[in-house]
Design a protein around this motif. Structure first.
Motif, mmCIF file in Angstrom:
data_model
loop_
_atom_site.group_PDB
_atom_site.id
_atom_site.type_symbol
_atom_site.label_atom_id
_atom_site.label_comp_id
_atom_site.label_asym_id
_atom_site.label_seq_id
_atom_site.Cartn_x
_atom_site.Cartn_y
_atom_site.Cartn_z
ATOM 1 N N ILE A 190 2.393 49.686 38.337
ATOM 2 C CA ILE A 190 3.855 49.688 38.278
ATOM 3 C C ILE A 190 4.370 48.473 39.045
ATOM 4 N N THR A 191 5.087 47.586 38.355
ATOM 5 C CA THR A 191 5.593 46.372 39.007
ATOM 6 C C THR A 191 6.710 46.706 39.984
ATOM 7 N N ARG A 192 6.959 45.765 40.871
ATOM 8 C CA ARG A 192 8.013 45.969 41.876
ATOM 9 C C ARG A 192 9.374 46.165 41.202
ATOM 10 N N PHE A 193 9.625 45.381 40.155
ATOM 11 C CA PHE A 193 10.896 45.492 39.432
ATOM 12 C C PHE A 193 11.067 46.891 38.850
ATOM 13 N N LYS A 194 10.016 47.410 38.187
ATOM 14 C CA LYS A 194 10.094 48.737 37.581
ATOM 15 C C LYS A 194 10.193 49.821 38.647
ATOM 16 N N ARG A 195 9.512 49.611 39.780
ATOM 17 C CA ARG A 195 9.584 50.578 40.872
ATOM 18 C C ARG A 195 11.027 50.724 41.368
ATOM 19 N N LYS A 196 11.704 49.583 41.515
ATOM 20 C CA LYS A 196 13.105 49.604 41.958
ATOM 21 C C LYS A 196 13.992 50.304 40.932
ATOM 22 N N LYS A 197 13.724 50.078 39.649
ATOM 23 C CA LYS A 197 14.524 50.710 38.598
ATOM 24 C C LYS A 197 14.301 52.222 38.578
ATOM 25 N N ILE A 198 13.054 52.666 38.778
ATOM 26 C CA ILE A 198 12.752 54.099 38.792
ATOM 27 C C ILE A 198 13.485 54.779 39.951
ATOM 28 N N ILE A 199 13.467 54.143 41.120
ATOM 29 C CA ILE A 199 14.168 54.700 42.283
ATOM 30 C C ILE A 199 15.667 54.786 42.009
ATOM 31 N N ARG A 200 16.195 53.751 41.356
ATOM 32 C CA ARG A 200 17.629 53.753 41.043
ATOM 33 C C ARG A 200 17.970 54.865 40.056
ATOM 34 N N ILE A 201 17.135 55.039 39.030
ATOM 35 C CA ILE A 201 17.361 56.105 38.050
ATOM 36 C C ILE A 201 17.310 57.463 38.733
ATOM 37 N N TYR A 202 16.325 57.646 39.619
ATOM 38 C CA TYR A 202 16.194 58.910 40.356
ATOM 39 C C TYR A 202 17.448 59.179 41.187
ATOM 40 N N ARG A 203 17.943 58.138 41.856
ATOM 41 C CA ARG A 203 19.132 58.303 42.690
ATOM 42 C C ARG A 203 20.367 58.657 41.859
ATOM 43 N N GLU A 204 20.541 57.964 40.738
ATOM 44 C CA GLU A 204 21.736 58.180 39.913
ATOM 45 C C GLU A 204 21.711 59.532 39.202
ATOM 46 N N THR A 205 20.536 59.919 38.687
ATOM 47 C CA THR A 205 20.466 61.140 37.870
ATOM 48 C C THR A 205 20.282 62.408 38.686
ATOM 49 N N HIS A 251 22.703 57.100 32.209
ATOM 50 C CA HIS A 251 22.678 55.919 33.078
ATOM 51 C C HIS A 251 22.208 54.719 32.260
ATOM 52 N N GLU A 252 22.870 53.565 32.423
ATOM 53 C CA GLU A 252 22.483 52.347 31.718
ATOM 54 C C GLU A 252 21.937 51.328 32.707
ATOM 55 N N LEU A 253 20.943 50.564 32.260
ATOM 56 C CA LEU A 253 20.403 49.502 33.109
ATOM 57 C C LEU A 253 19.917 48.339 32.243
ATOM 58 N N LEU A 254 19.767 47.191 32.896
ATOM 59 C CA LEU A 254 19.227 45.996 32.256
ATOM 60 C C LEU A 254 17.825 45.733 32.781
ATOM 61 N N ASP A 255 16.901 45.368 31.876
ATOM 62 C CA ASP A 255 15.557 45.039 32.345
ATOM 63 C C ASP A 255 15.463 43.551 32.683
ATOM 64 N N GLU A 256 14.265 43.098 33.055
ATOM 65 C CA GLU A 256 14.082 41.715 33.469
ATOM 66 C C GLU A 256 14.279 40.722 32.338
ATOM 67 N N CYS A 257 14.274 41.208 31.088
ATOM 68 C CA CYS A 257 14.502 40.347 29.925
ATOM 69 C C CYS A 257 15.948 40.384 29.451
ATOM 70 N N GLY A 258 16.790 41.141 30.156
ATOM 71 C CA GLY A 258 18.205 41.224 29.799
ATOM 72 C C GLY A 258 18.520 42.241 28.722
ATOM 73 N N ARG A 259 17.553 43.096 28.354
ATOM 74 C CA ARG A 259 17.809 44.118 27.340
ATOM 75 C C ARG A 259 18.427 45.351 27.991
ATOM 76 N N SER A 260 19.268 46.040 27.212
ATOM 77 C CA SER A 260 19.990 47.220 27.724
ATOM 78 C C SER A 260 19.238 48.497 27.365
ATOM 79 N N TRP A 261 19.161 49.424 28.327
ATOM 80 C CA TRP A 261 18.469 50.693 28.122
ATOM 81 C C TRP A 261 19.379 51.848 28.547
#
Length: 365
Positions: free
Chosen positions: A69-84, A92-102
């Motif tokens: 699990i990359t550092r970037f994805k780890r930070k996103k998982i923690i953020r998703i956990y916090r928000e949800t 919850h919406e987020l942008l990945d390292e390539c600028g795509r929306s999820w």
């Protein structure tokens, strides 16, 4: 025997549903009531970049500590956990390292019997459609406002100009003809400014001419070379020696777009404050059977994702004293020609704009 017969259909149904979930284009992950990962589908494993077998049975803490699990994805998982979980947001919406929306959807409660179901879907295309519609609405509104303002200002200016011309003989007798001349000149300048603003916010319909793309780019490079040299920047025109690409365009309008992008590239290079590297702007061509891509790349300061999201919005600018109309007008001009304009950028590395226009088959013209 009866127990086996009753179990068999249920087992088939469960297997069928699991197969469906495993092959969805959305990522699916399920944590049971005690926080253990009970199910993850193929798409989610791909998004995480971790084999499915190594995920099953993990807790959230173990998932975060997984070496793949990359550092970037780890930070996103923690953020998703916090928000949800903490803030109880089901979406919850987020942008990945390539600028795509999820879009992340959390489902829990009585209907899940204590389990937590998380789904992740790529909504970049939907966001792009939404942004395009929003952009077109804003540009249409801008055009209406501009036309109204121009009309309201032009009328009194016309009246003032008429009265000054009537008074000019009297001013001449008083030896003040220079005053009249200055007033008329300034009124004409104000009218020119209004005309330019109206044209920039609502470009007229293209007056098309069939021309080779290469000759258009050569002309634009000649117009910008001197300014580039003054800013210690080199403009490189690259295109392969293939069958010439012809396009049917309003030459003045397309030239305006390309000049605007090169000017922005020069500003980005000038704002990088890097004395060790010279500025480079590369202009290239790519083509297929139906369209040609004009690529304008620079090694300037680059832009962050927030700037990219608002880049083509009217009046949005990062320049001191900028109007924020240049790129929104460029967007409208390219759309009016049946083409598209896209941008990719990284902070500290540079920016690339890609203008796509339809090719004209000369044999059919």
């Amino acid at each position: 025997m009866e127990e086996m017969q009753s179990f068999h259909p249920n087992h088939l149904v469960r297997t069928k549903y699991e197969n469906i979930l495993e092959n969805l284009d959305s990522g699916i992950i399920l944590f049971d009531s005690v926080g253990v990962l009970a199910f993850v589908n193929v798409q989610m494993a791909k998004l995480l970049g971790v084999p499915r077998k190594s995920l099953i049975g993990s807790t959230l803490t173990q998932l975060l500590r997984h070496p793949q699990i990359t550092r970037f994805k780890r930070k996103k998982i923690i953020r998703i956990y916090r928000e949800t979980i903490f803030h109880r947001k089901r979406f919850h919406e987020l942008l990945d390292e390539c600028g795509r929306s999820w879009l992340i959807t959390m489902t829990y409660g009585d209907q899940m019997e204590g389990d937590f179901l998380i789904s992740v879907k790529d909504v970049s295309d939907f966001k792009q459609i939404e942004q395009t519609a929003y952009q077109n609405d804003k540009l249409a509104m801008l055009g209406k406002i501009s036309a109204s303002i121009a009309h309201e200002i032009r009328n009194p200016l016309t009246s003032i100009r008429g009265f000054i011309q009537l008074l000019r003989p009297h001013l001449m007798r008083l030896g003040k003809d220079e005053y009249a001349r200055i007033i008329l000149t300034e009124i004409d300048r104000a009218n020119d400014i209004i005309y330019e603003f109206l044209n920039s916010s609502k470009p007229s319909a293209p007056q098309t001419t069939i021309i080779p793309v290469a000759s258009l780019l050569k002309e634009v490079v000649l117009l910008t070379e001197s300014e580039a040299l003054m800013k210690n920047c080199e403009i490189i025109l690259q295109h392969s020696e293939q069958i010439p690409s012809f396009i049917s365009v309003d030459v003045k309008q397309i030239k305006q777009v390309i000049l605007n992008l090169i000017k922005n590239a020069l500003d980005a290079i000038d704002g990088k404050n890097d004395e060790n590297n010279n500025g480079i702007i590369e202009i290239g061509l790519e083509q297929n059977e139906k369209q040609v891509n004009i690529l304008i790349s620079d090694n300037g300061a680059g832009m962050d994702q927030n700037t990219l999201n608002h880049l083509f919005n009217p009046f949005f600018t990062t320049k001191e004293g900028g109007t924020g109309l240049g790129l929104s007008v460029s967007y409208r001009i390219i759309k009016n020609h049946g083409g598209s304009i896209a941008v990719d950028s990284q902070v500290g590395i540079g920016t690339q704009f890609v203008i796509t226009l339809p090719i004209i088959e000369m044999s059919n013209t």
